[in-house]
Design an enzyme around this catalytic site. Structure first.
Site, PDB file in Angstrom:
ATOM      1  N   CYS A 261      -4.548 -39.886 -29.130  1.00 23.53           N
ATOM      2  CA  CYS A 261      -3.759 -40.042 -30.686  1.00 23.53           C
ATOM      3  C   CYS A 261      -3.637 -38.910 -31.215  1.00 23.53           C
ATOM      4  O   CYS A 261      -4.128 -37.836 -30.578  1.00 23.53           O
ATOM      5  CB  CYS A 261      -4.886 -40.958 -31.516  1.00 23.53           C
ATOM      6  SG  CYS A 261      -6.540 -39.953 -31.821  1.00 23.53           S
TER       7      CYS A 261
ATOM      8  N   CYS B 254      -7.215 -36.898 -31.769  1.00 26.36           N
ATOM      9  CA  CYS B 254      -7.815 -36.388 -30.245  1.00 26.36           C
ATOM     10  C   CYS B 254      -7.003 -35.227 -29.771  1.00 26.36           C
ATOM     11  O   CYS B 254      -7.749 -34.426 -29.129  1.00 26.36           O
ATOM     12  CB  CYS B 254      -8.204 -37.639 -29.408  1.00 26.36           C
ATOM     13  SG  CYS B 254      -9.371 -38.665 -30.001  1.00 26.36           S
TER      14      CYS B 254
ATOM     15  N   CYS C  57     -16.161 -51.929 -25.793  1.00 19.91           N
ATOM     16  CA  CYS C  57     -15.049 -52.423 -26.984  1.00 19.91           C
ATOM     17  C   CYS C  57     -14.151 -53.575 -26.316  1.00 19.91           C
ATOM     18  O   CYS C  57     -14.036 -53.494 -25.048  1.00 19.91           O
ATOM     19  CB  CYS C  57     -14.153 -51.197 -27.200  1.00 19.91           C
ATOM     20  SG  CYS C  57     -14.947 -49.859 -28.010  1.00 19.91           S
TER      21      CYS C  57
ATOM     22  N   GLU D 232     -11.624 -39.524 -24.963  1.00 20.53           N
ATOM     23  CA  GLU D 232     -11.487 -38.213 -24.866  1.00 20.53           C
ATOM     24  C   GLU D 232     -12.478 -37.208 -25.846  1.00 20.53           C
ATOM     25  O   GLU D 232     -13.044 -36.239 -25.445  1.00 20.53           O
ATOM     26  CB  GLU D 232     -10.198 -37.717 -24.874  1.00 20.53           C
ATOM     27  CG  GLU D 232      -9.396 -37.896 -26.336  1.00 20.53           C
ATOM     28  CD  GLU D 232      -8.928 -39.371 -26.487  1.00 20.53           C
ATOM     29  OE1 GLU D 232      -7.916 -39.340 -27.014  1.00 20.53           O
ATOM     30  OE2 GLU D 232      -9.469 -40.392 -25.999  1.00 20.53           O
TER      31      GLU D 232
ATOM     32  N   TYR E  69      -0.245 -44.421 -25.825  1.00 17.12           N
ATOM     33  CA  TYR E  69      -0.725 -44.814 -27.154  1.00 17.12           C
ATOM     34  C   TYR E  69       0.611 -45.509 -27.935  1.00 17.12           C
ATOM     35  O   TYR E  69       1.683 -45.467 -27.546  1.00 17.12           O
ATOM     36  CB  TYR E  69      -1.211 -43.491 -27.858  1.00 17.12           C
ATOM     37  CG  TYR E  69      -2.260 -43.932 -29.122  1.00 17.12           C
ATOM     38  CD1 TYR E  69      -3.567 -44.812 -28.922  1.00 17.12           C
ATOM     39  CD2 TYR E  69      -1.859 -43.486 -30.153  1.00 17.12           C
ATOM     40  CE1 TYR E  69      -4.138 -45.119 -29.977  1.00 17.12           C
ATOM     41  CE2 TYR E  69      -2.517 -43.638 -31.451  1.00 17.12           C
ATOM     42  CZ  TYR E  69      -3.726 -44.734 -31.226  1.00 17.12           C
ATOM     43  OH  TYR E  69      -4.442 -44.810 -32.581  1.00 17.12           O
TER      44      TYR E  69
ATOM     45  N   HIS F 108     -13.229 -42.168 -29.598  1.00 23.45           N
ATOM     46  CA  HIS F 108     -12.352 -42.393 -28.541  1.00 23.45           C
ATOM     47  C   HIS F 108     -12.845 -41.827 -27.256  1.00 23.45           C
ATOM     48  O   HIS F 108     -13.674 -40.847 -27.411  1.00 23.45           O
ATOM     49  CB  HIS F 108     -11.041 -41.739 -28.778  1.00 23.45           C
ATOM     50  CG  HIS F 108     -10.181 -42.359 -30.040  1.00 23.45           C
ATOM     51  ND1 HIS F 108      -8.974 -42.131 -30.464  1.00 23.45           N
ATOM     52  CD2 HIS F 108     -10.379 -43.565 -30.652  1.00 23.45           C
ATOM     53  CE1 HIS F 108      -8.431 -43.014 -31.366  1.00 23.45           C
ATOM     54  NE2 HIS F 108      -9.632 -43.812 -31.737  1.00 23.45           N
TER      55      HIS F 108
END
Length: 151
Positions: free
Chosen positions: A106, A109, A34, A80, A127, A78
């Site tokens: 988030c 998650c 990413c 996690e 975050y 993500h």
């Protein structure tokens, strides 16, 4: 040794381990393809690393996390979530484990973290919103932020 001395020594030792695992998560984040954000996660139980993950596309997909406009593709997982899913495919359990992550989770998650039975989440950066952290605290999960991991 007094009780307070033992507690201080234990918390100092825990802090040392927390920072080491966060440094590992930071290194793991570098594996992400990413461009906008690289996030790494390490799952530790009984002082053993039982899973890891970083943000990216599902297995078998092109590693492009962003679309032509630079926005994150909807199917990117993500870090996690990847670590939890990796655990689901193994014989290990996250019940009672600690999640070390470079970016706080988030809200989506955070639900996975709670349902997977984690008791602690240790992170470096926050975050964009705190809803995930608020949920974890409400669920009784210990949440710790450590920004200076190189002490």
């Amino acid at each position: 040794m007094s009780t307070n001395s033992v507690i201080f020594a234990m918390s100092k030792k825990q802090s040392k381990y927390d920072k080491a695992y966060l440094r590992m998560a930071s290194e793991w984040a570098k594996l992400s393809h990413c461009k906008r954000k690289q996030v790494g996660a390490i799952v530790v139980k009984d002082r053993a690393i039982i899973s890891d993950g970083y943000n990216g596309t599902p297995t078998g997909f092109d590693n492009s996390c962003e679309d032509e406009n630079g926005d994150t593709q909807w199917f990117v997982l993500h870090a996690e979530a990847n670590a939890i899913l990796k655990l689901a495919r193994s014989n290990n359990s996250s019940a009672g484990a600690t999640l070390y992550i470079t970016l706080s989770p988030c809200k989506e998650c955070s639900k996975l973290i709670h349902q997977a039975g984690f008791t602690r989440v240790v992170y470096i950066n926050g975050y964009k919103d705190s809803e995930g952290l608020d949920f974890l605290k409400l669920a009784g999960i210990e949440v710790v932020q450590i920004q200076d991991i190189n002490e």
